[in-house]
Design a protein around this motif. Sequence first.
Motif: not given
Lengths: 314, 213
Positions: B205-207, B203, B209, B212-213, A113-114, B196, A133, A215, B198-201, A155
Motif C-alpha cells: 500500500v506504499l506509494p 509494501d 516511491q 516518483e522520487g 509517535f504514531m 512509535p 492503515q 494515496w 506502531t510501525f508503518s505500512l 521504526f
Amino acid sequence: MAANKKKTMNQKHDRRTFLKGAATCAAAGSALIASGCNNRPLPGGDDEMSVRWKEYFKKNYQLMTPEEKEATIRRLEQLSKLDYDVDASIARTEPRGKVLFGYAFNITRCEGFMDCVQACVEENNLDRKSKTQYVRVFEMENGQMDISTGNGKYFHEVPKEDHFYMGIQCFHCEQAPCIKACPTKATWMEPDGIVVVDYDWCIGCRYCMAACPYWGRRFNWHDPEVPKEEMNKKQHYLGNRMRKKGQMEKCTFCIQRTRNGKLPACAEACPTGARVFGNLLDPDSEIRFVLKNKKVFRMKEELGTDPKFWYFID
Amino acid sequence: MNVFKKVIPVLLVWGGMLLAFSGCEGVSGHQDVMELIKAADKPVESMKPTEALPSAPLVIVKEPYQGGPFYTQSRKSEIGRFQCSSCHTGKDVTINQAKEAAHGDIKLFHGAVDDPNACDTCHNLSDRDYLGTDSIAKIDFDHSYQLCGTCHFRQKKDWVGGAHGKRVQNWAGQRVVQNCTGCHNPHSPRFSKRWPATFSLPDSVLPDQEDEG
C-alpha cells in the motif's frame, strides 16, 4: 454418417435444448446455493437467505428512503451477529446543517509517535491481517517539502534529529478526483464535506485509488480480519462497519464520532496536539483560528482538488 | 428573412445548451472552500455532542477565546498531596524521609541548558499553595497557563485561540481544552524520545516511491 453428424450438430444449437439446459442449470445452481449455505434463522424471525438476498439487491445508499436505510441497517446488524458474532449497533446519523469539517496538521509539533495510526486502526475496524492503515506518517528531512522523499516505514526511537513528520490521510477534497473517477457513484461527498463510500455499491474497480493524488484510498484484497474482542461495536453505515473483500475504503473523518460531536480518533489520540479538527463554517472554531493566524499550506494545491486538510507551522 | 429564420432557432438551441451546461457546474462538490470559509463570518450555534465529557473538575479560563469563555481541566485535583502548605508550613520540614516520600526525585529539565530553571522560578516560596513569584503575581495551580505564558507567550496565544494544545474529546459543544500540564510535564516539558506506537505500512500500500522520487 455425415447426415447423422449434421443432425447432432443441429441439436447442439437448438434453441429449445439450450433453454432447457439453462433452466436445469439454474435450478441446480439455486439448489446448490440453498444446500451449500446454512440457511440459519436470525433473531427477529427472518432467515439468512432472505436477508442476504435483500442485502444483495438493495439500492445505492443515496437513493434509499429513511425506511429503506433503517431496513438495511437492521439487516447488517443481523449479519454482523451471524458473520462476526458481534452485536454491532450501526448508526446512520445524518449531517448537521452549517457544518463543514476541516482538518489542520501541525508539522512543527508532530514527533512521529504514531499514536494516531494505532487509534485509527482500532476505531475503524481496519484489517489486521494486511495491516491496513488510513493514516500514514512520513519522516522527512528538515527543509524537504516533497512527501515522496519521506520515509513511511521508519521504526526507531522518535523524533529523529534534523527530521520532521508529516501525516497524510484522505483530505476530503471539495473537487475530489476519486468521486469523478467512480463509474458507479459508489462514492460521494456528504453535505458536511466528508467523502464517503457505499461499500456495498462499490464494484472494486479501484479507479478512485488511481485517481487520488494523495494515496488516500485502501482496497480490500481479502475479507478484513478483526479479532472479535477488538471490534468497535459503535459503527456507522458510511463509516467503520465491516467491509468485504473487493471493496474500497478510506478515512471518513471518523464519521461515527464526528457527527456526534466527538473528535476523530486520530486527533483525540495525538499526544502532541498536532492535529486540529473542527467546523470550517464556525468563525470561532480552532480550525478557523489556525487558517487565520498561522502559516498554512495544502498539499499539491496546484492540482485544484481543493482539499479540506491544511498543514501549518508554528 | 429566410436566413434569419434558419439562424434564430440554431442560436436559441445553442444558447439553451450553454445555459444548461453552465447550470451543471459544481455537481460533484460545493464551491471553492476558501470562498465558503470567507462567506461564513457569522457565529454558528454549535451542536450538542451526544456524549458528555468524562466528569473531571473544570475551571473557567480567565481569558476568553474568540468564541467567548472556555474551560480547562483543573490541576489542583490532580496533585496528590495538595495542599502543599500542609507540609510547607513556613518552617523547615521535619518529617522523616520527607524527601523520599514526597518530590525529592524531581529533576529539572526546563530552561536553558547552561542556565536551567530553579524551583522558585515557577513556585512561590512565600506561599507554597501558589505558583509565580511575589514580584510578578501569585498564580493559582489551576491557572498555570498564566505562569507558563510569561515566557511562552506565543504558545499561550495559540493555546487560547486553538492552534496549540488540544480539546478534550469533543470538537463541538462547550469548549474544554487540556491545560499546559495535561500534555507537558512542567519539570521536563519536552516530550521524551520513544518508540512509535506502531510501525508503518506494508509494501503493497506504499506509494511507489522509487518511481516518483
